[in-house]
Write an enzyme that holds these catalytic residues in place. Structure first.
Site, PDB file in Angstrom:
ATOM      1  N   GLY A  40     -25.825   0.161  -8.038  1.00  8.16           N
ATOM      2  CA  GLY A  40     -26.679  -0.843  -7.405  1.00  8.16           C
ATOM      3  C   GLY A  40     -28.151  -0.552  -7.636  1.00  8.16           C
ATOM      4  CG  ASN A  42     -28.446   3.209 -12.045  1.00 11.34           C
ATOM      5  OD1 ASN A  42     -29.257   3.926 -11.457  1.00 11.34           O
ATOM      6  ND2 ASN A  42     -27.299   3.673 -12.513  1.00 11.34           N
ATOM      7  CB  THR A 214     -20.553  -5.727 -21.459  1.00 10.63           C
ATOM      8  OG1 THR A 214     -19.803  -4.896 -20.576  1.00 10.63           O
ATOM      9  CG2 THR A 214     -21.522  -6.576 -20.650  1.00 10.63           C
ATOM     10  CG  LEU A 215     -16.955  -7.201 -25.795  1.00 10.75           C
ATOM     11  CD1 LEU A 215     -16.850  -8.337 -26.804  1.00 10.75           C
ATOM     12  CD2 LEU A 215     -15.573  -6.809 -25.282  1.00 10.75           C
ATOM     13  N   GLY A 216     -19.757  -3.109 -25.410  1.00  5.21           N
ATOM     14  CA  GLY A 216     -20.447  -1.955 -25.990  1.00  5.21           C
ATOM     15  C   GLY A 216     -21.174  -2.331 -27.256  1.00  5.21           C
ATOM     16  N   GLY A 219     -21.419  -5.974 -28.581  1.00  4.95           N
ATOM     17  CA  GLY A 219     -22.141  -7.032 -27.891  1.00  4.95           C
ATOM     18  C   GLY A 219     -21.445  -7.501 -26.630  1.00  4.95           C
ATOM     19  CG  ASP A 240     -27.134   9.677 -20.778  1.00  2.04           C
ATOM     20  OD1 ASP A 240     -26.019   9.179 -20.537  1.00  2.04           O
ATOM     21  OD2 ASP A 240     -27.819  10.279 -19.939  1.00  2.04           O
ATOM     22  CG  ASP A 246     -25.280   0.459 -13.706  1.00  2.00           C
ATOM     23  OD1 ASP A 246     -24.234  -0.198 -13.551  1.00  2.00           O
ATOM     24  OD2 ASP A 246     -25.348   1.688 -13.516  1.00  2.00           O
TER      25      ASP A 246
HETATM   26  O1  RIB Z   1     -23.249   3.344 -13.875  1.00  2.00           O
HETATM   27  C1  RIB Z   1     -23.855   4.608 -13.864  1.00  2.00           C
HETATM   28  C2  RIB Z   1     -23.910   5.127 -12.459  1.00  2.00           C
HETATM   29  O2  RIB Z   1     -22.607   5.338 -11.991  1.00  2.00           O
HETATM   30  C3  RIB Z   1     -24.602   6.467 -12.327  1.00  2.00           C
HETATM   31  O3  RIB Z   1     -25.986   6.364 -12.126  1.00  2.00           O
HETATM   32  C4  RIB Z   1     -23.864   7.108 -11.176  1.00  2.00           C
HETATM   33  O4  RIB Z   1     -24.632   7.274 -10.037  1.00  2.00           O
HETATM   34  C5  RIB Z   1     -22.665   6.212 -10.906  1.00  2.00           C
HETATM   35  O5  RIB Z   1     -22.842   5.431  -9.790  1.00  2.00           O
END
Ligand code: RIB
Length: 309
Positions: A40, A42, A214-216, A219, A240, A246
């Site tokens: 949330g 993020n 969503t398909l990474g 796309g 990463d 999110d």
């Molecule tokens: O989607 C990534 C998030 O999943 C991370 O920030 C972690 O906190 C988990 O909630």
């Protein structure tokens, strides 16, 4: 033009490893870092950095030191945290391992995120101001249902069914309040309870006004009624992928808010445009470590879109 995100906020504790350990195995990490996370929160950061909309976050932190740090971090981003409750006990924590291929494993200990079963009066007032309500499922399903019911007439409810396990249990309760459902491929298969992607898309699209899968690196796919629009991904060198989904959702919601359109006017062109912005922002986010730390600002996203045209 308010985007209100109802969801989780976590302190992410991230170990970099050469490879993710298997069951019973110990590996040595090369670094350890702590940063703001939670699906949330993020999404709130992504919506805010996208520009064009006021953003409010509704959720809960604990009474520990992490609670104050997480609140201050959201405030620094200009997010309204008047709906961020404080509940006795620890804040949410996510233990994350990220390997050399940018893949991750995440263990979330919900802490305060699990404490709110219903909106408080203050939180309800925040949700009542939304033009776009964005929810996910690291908080109780009852809170998501409550928020969907509290949004004003004409406001969108964009639901990201992540993690998908609670959605499978509560689908009948949640589906009627959703305008746009966003899932990744894994979540689509789990919710639709089928093994084939096309079958999952067909099954889910029949149950919501609009669907985004969503398909990474492939796309995303936007489906509104009979219309299907594939949205390509941007190429990126990933270090990463934590929080990339999110970032997509937060930017997508901000673009809907900025459009000034209502859910009754939803069409595939509008949603595909929002998905293109989300895809560009998430492509940048994977090139940097961390979840909220990696979320780009509007100018960076616009530059990538311009360069790629
Ligand atoms: O989607 C990534 C998030 O999943 C991370 O920030 C972690 O906190 C988990 O909630």
């Amino acid at each position: 033009m308010s985007v209100v995100i109802v969801g989780s906020v976590n302190q992410d504790v991230v170990a970099r490893v050469d490879r993710i350990p298997g069951p019973g195995e110990t590996v040595l990490g090369s670094s350890l870092s702590r940063s703001g996370g939670g699906k949330g929160a993020n999404q709130a950061v992504a919506a805010r950095r996208a520009g064009g909309a006021d953003v409010a976050f509704v959720g809960a932190v604990g009474t520990d030191a992490d609670g104050a740090i997480l609140r201050a971090s959201l405030e620094r981003d200009g997010i309204d945290v008047s709906g961020l409750a404080e509940v006795t006990g620890p804040s949410g924590t996510a233990l994350i391992a990220v390997d050399e291929l940018a893949e991750n494993t995440v263990v979330v200990v919900p802490g305060a995120n699990a404490a709110l079963a219903r909106l408080t009066d203050v939180q309800r007032i925040v949700v009542e101001r939304s033009r776009v309500l964005l929810t996910q499922l690291e908080v109780p399903v009852s809170l998501v249902r409550d928020a969907a019911a509290a949004r004003p007439d004409g406001a969108w409810h964009v639901h990201n069914a992540a993690p998908s396990a609670p959605f499978v249990v509560a689908a009948e309760d949640l589906l009627p309040g959703i305008d746009v459902l966003i899932v990744n491929e894994h979540e689509a298969l789990e919710i639709a309870e089928v093994a084939d992607r096309d079958a999952a898309v067909a099954a889910l699209a029949a149950r919501v006004p609009a669907l985004v899968v969503t398909l990474g690196r492939h796309g995303s796919l936007v489906v509104v009624g009979e219309e299907k629009v594939p949205v390509p991904a941007y190429t990126a060198h990933a270090v990463d992928t934590t929080g990339a989904g999110d970032t997509f959702c937060g930017v997508f919601a901000a673009r809907l808010a900025a459009s000034g359109r209502h859910p009754e006017d939803a069409d595939a062109t509008l949603l595909a445009d929002a998905a293109r912005w989300g895809a560009a922002a998430s492509a940048i986010s994977v090139t940097r470590p961390g979840a909220q730390d990696a979320v780009p600002h509007a100018t960076e996203v616009a530059r990538l879109r311009q360069e790629s045209e």
